[in-house]
Design a protein around this motif. Structure first.
Motif, mmCIF file in Angstrom:
data_model
loop_
_atom_site.group_PDB
_atom_site.id
_atom_site.type_symbol
_atom_site.label_atom_id
_atom_site.label_comp_id
_atom_site.label_asym_id
_atom_site.label_seq_id
_atom_site.Cartn_x
_atom_site.Cartn_y
_atom_site.Cartn_z
ATOM 1 N N ILE A 290 65.807 -12.382 16.921
ATOM 2 C CA ILE A 290 65.950 -12.743 14.938
ATOM 3 C C ILE A 290 66.161 -11.563 13.883
ATOM 4 N N PHE A 291 66.263 -10.290 14.571
ATOM 5 C CA PHE A 291 66.426 -9.276 13.822
ATOM 6 C C PHE A 291 68.531 -9.292 14.141
ATOM 7 N N MET A 292 68.697 -9.522 15.047
ATOM 8 C CA MET A 292 69.921 -9.707 15.027
ATOM 9 C C MET A 292 70.679 -10.646 14.532
ATOM 10 N N ALA A 293 70.146 -11.803 14.527
ATOM 11 C CA ALA A 293 70.520 -13.018 13.859
ATOM 12 C C ALA A 293 70.203 -12.981 12.482
ATOM 13 N N THR A 294 69.543 -12.398 11.670
ATOM 14 C CA THR A 294 68.875 -12.404 10.445
ATOM 15 C C THR A 294 68.999 -11.226 9.559
ATOM 16 N N VAL A 295 69.655 -9.604 10.462
ATOM 17 C CA VAL A 295 69.370 -8.498 9.752
ATOM 18 C C VAL A 295 70.746 -7.611 10.242
ATOM 19 N N MET A 296 70.869 -7.733 11.687
ATOM 20 C CA MET A 296 71.643 -6.973 11.866
ATOM 21 C C MET A 296 73.052 -7.394 11.702
ATOM 22 N N SER A 297 73.721 -8.742 12.441
ATOM 23 C CA SER A 297 74.786 -9.429 12.123
ATOM 24 C C SER A 297 75.339 -9.437 11.088
ATOM 25 N N GLU A 298 75.709 -9.321 10.005
ATOM 26 C CA GLU A 298 76.300 -10.206 9.010
ATOM 27 C C GLU A 298 77.184 -11.587 8.917
ATOM 28 N N GLY A 299 76.283 -12.519 8.705
ATOM 29 C CA GLY A 299 77.398 -13.776 8.350
ATOM 30 C C GLY A 299 76.695 -14.474 9.683
ATOM 31 N N GLY A 300 75.488 -13.957 10.638
ATOM 32 C CA GLY A 300 75.001 -14.850 12.044
ATOM 33 C C GLY A 300 74.469 -15.454 11.557
ATOM 34 N N MET A 301 73.222 -15.691 10.243
ATOM 35 C CA MET A 301 71.983 -16.306 10.580
ATOM 36 C C MET A 301 72.887 -17.725 9.908
ATOM 37 N N GLU A 302 74.435 -18.022 9.232
ATOM 38 C CA GLU A 302 75.135 -18.782 9.017
ATOM 39 C C GLU A 302 74.772 -20.376 10.136
ATOM 40 N N CYS A 303 75.398 -19.611 11.561
ATOM 41 C CA CYS A 303 75.252 -20.521 12.737
ATOM 42 C C CYS A 303 74.130 -21.235 12.602
ATOM 43 N N MET A 304 73.362 -20.840 12.713
ATOM 44 C CA MET A 304 72.176 -22.206 13.322
ATOM 45 C C MET A 304 71.409 -22.196 11.451
ATOM 46 N N VAL A 305 72.012 -21.973 10.079
ATOM 47 C CA VAL A 305 71.814 -22.951 9.276
ATOM 48 C C VAL A 305 72.766 -24.145 9.358
ATOM 49 N N SER A 306 73.905 -23.736 9.020
ATOM 50 C CA SER A 306 74.544 -25.310 8.768
ATOM 51 C C SER A 306 75.646 -25.629 10.435
ATOM 52 N N GLY A 307 75.462 -24.561 11.553
ATOM 53 C CA GLY A 307 76.848 -24.588 12.890
ATOM 54 C C GLY A 307 77.302 -24.071 12.188
ATOM 55 N N TYR A 308 77.758 -24.245 11.621
ATOM 56 C CA TYR A 308 79.113 -23.087 11.021
ATOM 57 C C TYR A 308 79.188 -21.892 10.558
ATOM 58 N N CYS A 309 80.078 -21.073 11.613
ATOM 59 C CA CYS A 309 80.004 -19.698 11.053
ATOM 60 C C CYS A 309 81.975 -19.233 10.879
ATOM 61 N N ASP A 310 81.899 -18.099 9.423
ATOM 62 C CA ASP A 310 82.637 -17.733 9.538
ATOM 63 C C ASP A 310 84.320 -17.287 10.396
ATOM 64 N N GLU A 311 85.240 -17.883 10.101
ATOM 65 C CA GLU A 311 86.357 -17.090 10.792
ATOM 66 C C GLU A 311 86.662 -15.957 11.654
ATOM 67 N N ASN A 312 86.293 -15.100 10.786
ATOM 68 C CA ASN A 312 86.243 -13.758 10.059
ATOM 69 C C ASN A 312 85.126 -12.792 11.508
ATOM 70 N N TRP A 313 83.763 -13.459 11.547
ATOM 71 C CA TRP A 313 82.851 -13.752 12.437
ATOM 72 C C TRP A 313 83.315 -14.581 13.616
ATOM 73 N N ALA A 314 83.960 -14.831 13.838
ATOM 74 C CA ALA A 314 83.727 -15.359 15.496
ATOM 75 C C ALA A 314 84.986 -14.811 15.671
ATOM 76 N N THR A 315 85.986 -14.046 15.375
ATOM 77 C CA THR A 315 86.740 -13.736 16.329
ATOM 78 C C THR A 315 86.532 -11.791 16.061
ATOM 79 N N GLN A 316 85.481 -11.531 15.130
ATOM 80 C CA GLN A 316 84.538 -10.223 15.995
ATOM 81 C C GLN A 316 84.587 -10.119 16.582
#
Length: 336
Positions: A290-316
């Protein structure tokens, strides 16, 4: 009618006469009382010895274990549950929250080095997102209600009335039983459908060696190891959830439907112990997840809300997966 009144009067007279005689009867001697108590105690001791040697009772039930009057397990198992497992579950929940809060205060979060690109890459299907929450919401509910049932006497019961405590335990037990079923379905679907993306790879070793690139100081700062669709940390969480979720589900079925499986008393206790140990492990890993998805990783929570992730998050964070979907033509962006 007079006949009935005469009989009733006679019965009342006999009753009062018996009470009067009982009041005037001499009390038994103290020696007689002591002898009777000793005889009763001896009888109980003999019965207890016979039970410990395996004496069985009589029942009209056809179940294999219903004629077993007492448990035969080691009583230290009960001490394990009350003295170690209950505090262990509290430590797994509250302890991990404190550890991560302190870690974030010292280390900070993992920010996107190039910020958000605004391009959203398809990562999870709507079915996958639904399956995730089918398992996640019951899992969190089971952790909280299980904590109340197993360890609530430590942190809740001393501060509330007996009536409120009894209501809380009853409510927690009912919710725990109900939410167990969707949790099992979510666990089963995740395990079957997601396992193909969770197989370990050689590059996962390097991911662990640099702690996934989440450390913002020292020699680890700025390190972003290779990762496929799932990084090494996510794979470890997945297989932990798959294994101990199986133990929780199997033991939970025995405890939830005893009339269906008819387990022995010893098997029921063993199931309860394994259930509690698995809950402690899943609870600790859930807090990390939970911490890794919501707080620790900027942009990580979006994956399990919409099913999409930012391109920069994917490459990093998942560069090998992003390169793969670009190469095979399955890269899809969210339409504006």
């Amino acid at each position: 009618m007079n006949k009935w009144f005469k009989q009733l009067g006679l019965a009342m007279a006999l009753l009062f006469s018996a009470v009067s005689l009982a009041d005037t009867a001499p009390a038994p001697a103290p020696e007689a009382v002591v002898a009777a108590m000793q005889a009763q105690q001896s009888e109980y001791s003999q019965l207890w010895s016979e039970l410990k040697e395996g004496a069985t009772g009589y029942t009209t039930s056809d179940s294999q274990f219903h004629n077993q009057p007492i448990n035969s397990y080691d009583p230290r198992v009960l001490e394990l549950r009350s003295s170690w497992l209950a505090p262990g579950l509290m430590l797994a929940l509250f302890g991990m929250i404190i550890v991560f809060a302190l870690f974030i205060m010292v280390n900070g979060i993992s920010k996107l080095h190039h910020g958000f690109s605004g391009k959203m890459v398809h990562r999870w299907s709507k079915l996958d997102v639904s399956i995730h929450w089918l398992g996640a919401i019951p899992c969190l509910t089971l952790i909280l209600t299980g904590l109340t049932l197993l360890a609530g006497r430590f942190f809740l019961q001393p501060w509330v009335s007996e009536g409120f405590w009894a209501t809380m335990v009853y409510f927690a037990k009912q919710v725990h039983n109900v939410m167990a079923i969707p949790f099992m379905f979510g666990w089963l679907l995740m395990t079957l459908l997601w396992a193909k993306n969770q197989l370990p790879k050689m590059y996962d070793v390097k991911w662990f060696m640099v702690v996934g690139g989440y450390i913002n100081f020292g020699p680890f700062k700025g390190k972003h190891p290779d990762a496929g669709f799932a990084n090494a940390g996510e794979k470890m969480w997945f297989w932990t959830f798959a294994l101990f979720g199986l133990v929780i589900s199997a033991s939970g079925m025995l405890l939830l439907f005893p009339n269906l499986f008819e387990p022995s008393r010893t098997l029921s206790l063993v199931s309860l112990i394994l259930h509690s140990i698995s809950a402690i492990i899943i609870c600790a890993f859930s807090i990390v997840h939970i911490f890794m998805a919501t707080v620790m990783s900027e942009g990580g929570m979006e994956c399990m809300v919409s099913g999409y992730c930012d391109e920069n998050w994917a490459t990093q964070h998942h560069n090998l997966w992003f390169d793969e979907i670009k190469a095979n033509g399955t890269l899809k962006y969210r339409k504006a």
